[in-house]
Design an enzyme around this catalytic site. Structure first.
Site, mmCIF file in Angstrom:
data_model
loop_
_atom_site.group_PDB
_atom_site.id
_atom_site.type_symbol
_atom_site.label_atom_id
_atom_site.label_comp_id
_atom_site.label_asym_id
_atom_site.label_seq_id
_atom_site.Cartn_x
_atom_site.Cartn_y
_atom_site.Cartn_z
ATOM 1 N N ARG A 190 0.881 -1.171 0.000
ATOM 2 C CA ARG A 190 0.000 0.000 0.000
ATOM 3 C C ARG A 190 0.914 1.216 0.000
ATOM 4 O O ARG A 190 2.017 1.171 0.597
ATOM 5 C CB ARG A 190 -0.874 0.058 1.272
ATOM 6 N N HIS A 247 -2.234 0.630 -9.405
ATOM 7 C CA HIS A 247 -2.764 -0.320 -8.414
ATOM 8 C C HIS A 247 -3.518 -1.478 -9.100
ATOM 9 O O HIS A 247 -4.717 -1.649 -8.904
ATOM 10 C CB HIS A 247 -3.678 0.405 -7.418
ATOM 11 N N GLU A 273 -3.828 7.866 -3.816
ATOM 12 C CA GLU A 273 -4.124 7.278 -5.130
ATOM 13 C C GLU A 273 -5.388 7.913 -5.684
ATOM 14 O O GLU A 273 -6.354 8.046 -4.933
ATOM 15 C CB GLU A 273 -4.337 5.770 -4.999
HETATM 16 P P1 NAP Z 1 -0.531 -11.867 4.510
HETATM 17 O O1 NAP Z 1 -0.567 -13.290 4.050
HETATM 18 O O2 NAP Z 1 -1.258 -11.481 5.737
HETATM 19 O O3 NAP Z 1 1.007 -11.448 4.589
HETATM 20 C C1 NAP Z 1 1.460 -10.305 5.170
HETATM 21 C C2 NAP Z 1 2.759 -10.636 5.893
HETATM 22 O O4 NAP Z 1 3.289 -9.420 6.423
HETATM 23 C C3 NAP Z 1 2.539 -11.603 7.042
HETATM 24 O O5 NAP Z 1 3.464 -12.666 6.929
HETATM 25 C C4 NAP Z 1 2.812 -10.743 8.265
HETATM 26 O O6 NAP Z 1 3.458 -11.411 9.333
HETATM 27 C C5 NAP Z 1 3.758 -9.694 7.728
HETATM 28 N N1 NAP Z 1 3.752 -8.515 8.577
HETATM 29 C C6 NAP Z 1 2.699 -7.843 9.071
HETATM 30 N N2 NAP Z 1 3.109 -6.809 9.816
HETATM 31 C C7 NAP Z 1 4.461 -6.844 9.797
HETATM 32 C C8 NAP Z 1 5.452 -6.044 10.373
HETATM 33 N N3 NAP Z 1 5.143 -4.995 11.139
HETATM 34 N N4 NAP Z 1 6.746 -6.371 10.148
HETATM 35 C C9 NAP Z 1 7.070 -7.445 9.395
HETATM 36 N N5 NAP Z 1 6.164 -8.241 8.814
HETATM 37 C C10 NAP Z 1 4.869 -7.938 8.998
HETATM 38 O O7 NAP Z 1 -1.118 -10.912 3.358
HETATM 39 P P2 NAP Z 1 -1.005 -11.079 1.776
HETATM 40 O O8 NAP Z 1 -2.216 -11.788 1.288
HETATM 41 O O9 NAP Z 1 0.327 -11.598 1.426
HETATM 42 O O10 NAP Z 1 -1.166 -9.534 1.343
HETATM 43 C C11 NAP Z 1 -0.251 -8.563 1.818
HETATM 44 C C12 NAP Z 1 -0.719 -7.184 1.445
HETATM 45 O O11 NAP Z 1 -0.527 -6.970 0.055
HETATM 46 C C13 NAP Z 1 -2.210 -6.886 1.617
HETATM 47 O O12 NAP Z 1 -2.552 -6.600 2.950
HETATM 48 C C14 NAP Z 1 -2.410 -5.699 0.702
HETATM 49 O O13 NAP Z 1 -2.168 -4.495 1.397
HETATM 50 C C15 NAP Z 1 -1.330 -5.883 -0.364
HETATM 51 N N6 NAP Z 1 -1.923 -6.228 -1.671
HETATM 52 C C16 NAP Z 1 -1.762 -5.360 -2.706
HETATM 53 C C17 NAP Z 1 -2.299 -5.665 -3.934
HETATM 54 C C18 NAP Z 1 -2.120 -4.744 -5.113
HETATM 55 O O14 NAP Z 1 -2.992 -4.677 -5.961
HETATM 56 N N7 NAP Z 1 -1.001 -4.048 -5.203
HETATM 57 C C19 NAP Z 1 -3.041 -6.831 -4.115
HETATM 58 C C20 NAP Z 1 -3.187 -7.689 -3.035
HETATM 59 C C21 NAP Z 1 -2.620 -7.385 -1.808
HETATM 60 P P3 NAP Z 1 2.708 -12.355 10.390
HETATM 61 O O15 NAP Z 1 2.866 -13.726 9.812
HETATM 62 O O16 NAP Z 1 3.460 -12.150 11.653
HETATM 63 O O17 NAP Z 1 1.280 -11.885 10.464
#
Ligand code: NAP
Length: 332
Positions: free
Chosen positions: A241, A289, A270
């Protein structure tokens, strides 16, 4: 029994709407884009379920929706949920994990390749008729950096992070470093990933990929001091984000040559302002995005969001309640 009323704040595929209509009385925003905030608030008086994509689900919205029981977002990120306000009202919040992982990971690799091999810059060069003999061009003018066998550092090794890791290691023979709040031994085993401190990751990586969610903890997560630790030849890739990064610090790091380039799918705000310096830097690849934006994946996300909502409103067990509100399912 009367069907629960649902409002859908952006247009969804006909097949997803038909599925929802089997179980719910639906009204859908009929304009392009999504419903405006005022338009949305005006629709919520009798609504028990809301299918949405973005826009804050906060105390003000909940006040306009006295019967609301469940909000299902067609997204995996849910930084638009005010979790405290939803918890206070006992409103379930749901999202769409897993179905978009490969699509977003593909886009991250595209950003890495496009920025390192200067694809948009050189595409414009050819199309503008600048590729001509006799102009004194040297072959070095087109040189980029290799992605294969380079080192990638992933900050946030979650579902999407692991899909990126798989491509980077098995497709591009990259060395993989990661930092995550929780250590991921299975990712270490599957991909040979090395768990390192943020500092070590920044010092060693050729590509720094930010993939954490936006939370109170990760707002402005990546700042000046982080860019200062990166190699001057490294690229910064953000598909998480816009608000996870101090954009002013990113601009400075690029302007001063502190880092080599960036690939960005997200901005703050955005869309970015037209005079945002990032938009005129040839070493920055900018996308609107579109991480999950393929026809199939957006369909799958809409269908999963609809299934989440139907389960929440008809007494079933919704598969993807956000983890912070998961206990509300038990107390229904
Ligand atoms: P996810 O499976 O929840 O993965 C996020 C990871 O980040 C988790 O392993 C989490 O650790 C870690 N994390 C959270 N807070 C942290 C911190 N302070 N320091 C270090 N690591 C941290 O989520 P995902 O499905 O991969 O998606 C991630 C993000 O991508 C979404 O939330 C969204 O914002 C973004 N996204 C963007 C797009 C786009 O169109 N550009 C599309 C989809 C998603 P833990 O295991 O400890 O919880």
């Amino acid at each position: 029994m009367a069907k629960p009323k649902v409002y859908i704040s952006k247009q969804i595929p006909a097949q997803v709407l038909s599925y929802l209509e089997e179980y719910c009385e639906c009204k859908m925003w009929d304009g392009s884009g999504g419903a405006s905030r005022q338009g949305l608030l005006a629709e919520l008086q009798d609504v028990e379920g809301l299918l949405t994509t973005g826009g804050p689900i906060d105390a003000e919205l909940l006040q306009h929706a006295p019967k609301l029981r469940a909000v299902s977002s067609i997204s995996v990120g849910y930084n638009h949920f005010d979790l405290d306000a939803m918890r206070t009202r006992g409103v379930l919040g749901m999202h769409t994990p897993y179905v978009l992982d490969d699509t977003v990971a593909d886009l991250v690799l595209a950003l890495m390749l496009a920025s390192a091999r200067r694809v948009p810059e050189l595409d414009a060069f050819v199309k503008e008729g600048k590729w001509q003999r006799g102009r004194g061009l040297k072959e070095e003018d087109f040189f980029g950096m290799d992605v294969h066998h380079a080192t990638i550092g992933i900050l946030g090794m979650g579902r999407i992070g692991e899909a990126i890791a798989k491509r980077a290691v098995h497709g591009f023979d990259m060395e993989l470093l990661y930092y995550n709040r929780t250590r991921k031994p299975e990712a270490e085993e599957r991909f040979g990933a090395q768990y390192v401190t943020t500092e070590e990751l920044l010092r060693r990586s050729d590509f720094v990929v930010l993939m954490t969610p936006l939370t109170a903890e990760t707002k402005m997560y990546f700042r000046k001091e982080h860019f200062e630790l990166m190699k001057p030849t490294a690229f910064f890739i953000n598909a998480s984000r816009g608000q996870t990064v101090d954009e002013a610090a990113l601009i400075k790091a690029l302007r001063s040559g502190r880092i080599r380039g960036a690939g960005l799918d997200v901005f703050d705000p955005e869309p970015p302002q037209p005079d945002n310096p990032l938009l005129s830097m040839p070493n920055v690849v900018t996308l609107p995005h579109i991480g999950s934006a393929t026809e199939k994946t957006r369909f799958d996300m809409a269908m999963l969001a609809a299934r989440n909502l139907v389960a929440a409103l008809t007494g079933g067990r919704p598969p993807h309640v956000v983890k912070e509100l998961a206990d509300l399912v038990e107390s229904r």
